[in-house]
Design a protein around this motif. Sequence first.
Motif, PDB file in Angstrom:
ATOM      1  N   ASP A 208       0.792  -1.236   0.000  1.00 12.90           N
ATOM      2  CA  ASP A 208       0.000   0.000   0.000  1.00 12.90           C
ATOM      3  C   ASP A 208       0.824   1.286   0.000  1.00 12.90           C
ATOM      4  O   ASP A 208       0.350   2.315  -0.476  1.00 12.90           O
ATOM      5  N   GLY A 209       2.048   1.281   0.531  1.00 12.64           N
ATOM      6  CA  GLY A 209       2.856   2.496   0.504  1.00 12.64           C
ATOM      7  C   GLY A 209       2.447   3.551   1.508  1.00 12.64           C
ATOM      8  O   GLY A 209       2.425   4.754   1.203  1.00 12.64           O
ATOM      9  N   TYR A 210       2.141   3.124   2.737  1.00 12.22           N
ATOM     10  CA  TYR A 210       1.802   4.080   3.791  1.00 12.22           C
ATOM     11  C   TYR A 210       3.027   4.933   4.154  1.00 12.22           C
ATOM     12  O   TYR A 210       4.178   4.515   3.969  1.00 12.22           O
ATOM     13  N   ILE A 264      -3.492   1.219  -9.500  1.00 11.13           N
ATOM     14  CA  ILE A 264      -3.645   2.673  -9.402  1.00 11.13           C
ATOM     15  C   ILE A 264      -4.564   3.046  -8.249  1.00 11.13           C
ATOM     16  O   ILE A 264      -4.287   3.964  -7.476  1.00 11.13           O
ATOM     17  N   THR A 265      -5.681   2.297  -8.101  1.00 13.34           N
ATOM     18  CA  THR A 265      -6.704   2.670  -7.106  1.00 13.34           C
ATOM     19  C   THR A 265      -7.094   1.552  -6.152  1.00 13.34           C
ATOM     20  O   THR A 265      -8.044   1.713  -5.389  1.00 13.34           O
ATOM     21  N   HIS A 266      -6.402   0.400  -6.208  1.00 15.09           N
ATOM     22  CA  HIS A 266      -6.682  -0.731  -5.310  1.00 15.09           C
ATOM     23  C   HIS A 266      -8.104  -1.290  -5.488  1.00 15.09           C
ATOM     24  O   HIS A 266      -8.824  -1.532  -4.511  1.00 15.09           O
ATOM     25  N   PRO A 267      -8.533  -1.562  -6.726  1.00 17.81           N
ATOM     26  CA  PRO A 267      -9.881  -2.108  -6.921  1.00 17.81           C
ATOM     27  C   PRO A 267      -9.889  -3.631  -6.818  1.00 17.81           C
ATOM     28  O   PRO A 267      -8.840  -4.273  -6.740  1.00 17.81           O
ATOM     29  N   GLU A 276     -10.124  -1.580 -18.410  1.00 17.51           N
ATOM     30  CA  GLU A 276      -9.773  -1.005 -17.117  1.00 17.51           C
ATOM     31  C   GLU A 276      -8.757  -1.885 -16.388  1.00 17.51           C
ATOM     32  O   GLU A 276      -7.859  -1.379 -15.694  1.00 17.51           O
ATOM     33  N   LEU A 277      -8.879  -3.187 -16.545  1.00 15.17           N
ATOM     34  CA  LEU A 277      -7.911  -4.099 -15.942  1.00 15.17           C
ATOM     35  C   LEU A 277      -6.516  -3.822 -16.498  1.00 15.17           C
ATOM     36  O   LEU A 277      -5.536  -3.739 -15.746  1.00 15.17           O
ATOM     37  N   GLU A 278      -6.429  -3.664 -17.794  1.00 11.84           N
ATOM     38  CA  GLU A 278      -5.139  -3.355 -18.423  1.00 11.84           C
ATOM     39  C   GLU A 278      -4.592  -2.018 -17.931  1.00 11.84           C
ATOM     40  O   GLU A 278      -3.399  -1.877 -17.667  1.00 11.84           O
ATOM     41  N   ARG A 279      -5.457  -1.034 -17.774  1.00 16.50           N
ATOM     42  CA  ARG A 279      -5.019   0.287 -17.302  1.00 16.50           C
ATOM     43  C   ARG A 279      -4.461   0.201 -15.891  1.00 16.50           C
ATOM     44  O   ARG A 279      -3.424   0.792 -15.573  1.00 16.50           O
ATOM     45  N   GLN A 280      -5.139  -0.536 -15.020  1.00 15.58           N
ATOM     46  CA  GLN A 280      -4.685  -0.668 -13.643  1.00 15.58           C
ATOM     47  C   GLN A 280      -3.329  -1.378 -13.555  1.00 15.58           C
ATOM     48  O   GLN A 280      -2.467  -0.990 -12.748  1.00 15.58           O
ATOM     49  N   LEU A 281      -3.136  -2.389 -14.381  1.00 17.69           N
ATOM     50  CA  LEU A 281      -1.915  -3.184 -14.320  1.00 17.69           C
ATOM     51  C   LEU A 281      -0.748  -2.513 -15.037  1.00 17.69           C
ATOM     52  O   LEU A 281       0.343  -2.346 -14.477  1.00 17.69           O
ATOM     53  N   SER A 300       1.374  -7.066  -6.599  1.00 16.41           N
ATOM     54  CA  SER A 300       0.612  -7.590  -5.462  1.00 16.41           C
ATOM     55  C   SER A 300      -0.873  -7.405  -5.752  1.00 16.41           C
ATOM     56  O   SER A 300      -1.329  -6.286  -6.016  1.00 16.41           O
ATOM     57  N   TYR A 301      -1.638  -8.499  -5.718  1.00 12.78           N
ATOM     58  CA  TYR A 301      -3.076  -8.431  -5.977  1.00 12.78           C
ATOM     59  C   TYR A 301      -3.765  -7.671  -4.841  1.00 12.78           C
ATOM     60  O   TYR A 301      -3.616  -8.049  -3.667  1.00 12.78           O
ATOM     61  N   PRO A 302      -4.511  -6.619  -5.134  1.00  9.00           N
ATOM     62  CA  PRO A 302      -5.210  -5.869  -4.073  1.00  9.00           C
ATOM     63  C   PRO A 302      -6.127  -6.771  -3.258  1.00  9.00           C
ATOM     64  O   PRO A 302      -6.991  -7.453  -3.812  1.00  9.00           O
ATOM     65  N   ALA A 303      -5.899  -6.791  -1.953  1.00  8.74           N
ATOM     66  CA  ALA A 303      -6.666  -7.621  -1.023  1.00  8.74           C
ATOM     67  C   ALA A 303      -6.606  -9.100  -1.390  1.00  8.74           C
ATOM     68  O   ALA A 303      -7.420  -9.893  -0.928  1.00  8.74           O
ATOM     69  N   GLY A 304      -5.657  -9.472  -2.226  1.00  9.69           N
ATOM     70  CA  GLY A 304      -5.497 -10.862  -2.613  1.00  9.69           C
ATOM     71  C   GLY A 304      -6.582 -11.387  -3.537  1.00  9.69           C
ATOM     72  O   GLY A 304      -6.707 -12.598  -3.729  1.00  9.69           O
TER      73      GLY A 304
END
Length: 361
Positions: A208-210, A264-267, A276-281, A300-304
Amino acid sequence: MRRLLMALLPILLLAAAGCGPSSEPLTEEPAAPAVDAGETTPDPFAEAVSRLLTRAPTGLEGMTPALDGEELSLDLELAPGLTARDVLFHEYGFVKEVVEAFTALEGVDSVRFTVGGEPLTLVMTGGIDLSRPVREVPGGGRGPVPVLMYHQFGDVESPLVVDPGDLVAQLDYLSAEGYRTITLRHLLEHFLSGEPLPPRPVVLTFDDGYRTLYDLVFPLLRERSMVATAFLITGNVSVRETSVTWDMAREMAELGLEIGAHTITHPDLRTLSAAELERQLKGSRRVLEERLGVEVLFFSYPAGRYDDRVREAVVDAGYLGAVTTAYGVAAGEDDPFQWPRVRINRGEGLDIFRAKLHTND
């Protein structure tokens, strides 16, 4: 007529007495086997190519072998618009199979890979240099290696928010017990090519990059000469107060922190359209590489949350591996795009931490 009969008389007399030039019965000579004009000797090189192409990676459309002394030149035919890096960079297993198939043939000592007759300038993951003749591709390591998963640090009562004092104790325990931290790239190279690992290897990952990654974690890592991998949500960087800034991320990357993408947005990637999947990856990877000047190879898959479609999209986006939230240690037989991890939760003492390091022992 008289003269003809006189000439034949000795032969007729011999025949009548059963004494011919040979007493063996006359037999016909066996006919020579018929030869099929279209029959040819099997070509072991062509057979090897045909067999290998059935398992070739996407984008490899043909291979033309030519033997020069003991060196086999293998010219690759790639799909339009693709480079050798696009097709072969993470296809370690296939390249190993190709080299083994041809060097097993009589007279072949090594394989040189070319495209359009020109040698490749490509070093694959695992350190295999395809710009030179390849004689052998080493076998991979087995592991297993624990990949620890952290998120946030602080005083918030949440399983994902680890107490800073506990983190210090855990890192000190690793140092005292002889554990050595490695990056995911080092882990992958071990699994692919047998790249040696240090004694008691462990991977530290932070999702997440906190902001605590910069304020707390990174200084602790540097004090102990430890390495780690951080997965950043690019849409949060320099936007949310709780996230790192681009300057912070760049500084950590320059000092050795391995950077991975976390969209990009952790969806929930399973719910997205193909576009949209391609854009996020691809978008998150591209931004990280452009802003930080590093190569981003892991995801890393968001929330697995992922499925087969998402996994394939991660492969197509150019990553070499991905981590999940499934519990377990990473081993050589695992799919590198479904590596399990060991989640470290709030309130777990060193006894639990120690036990988690020995998961699957």
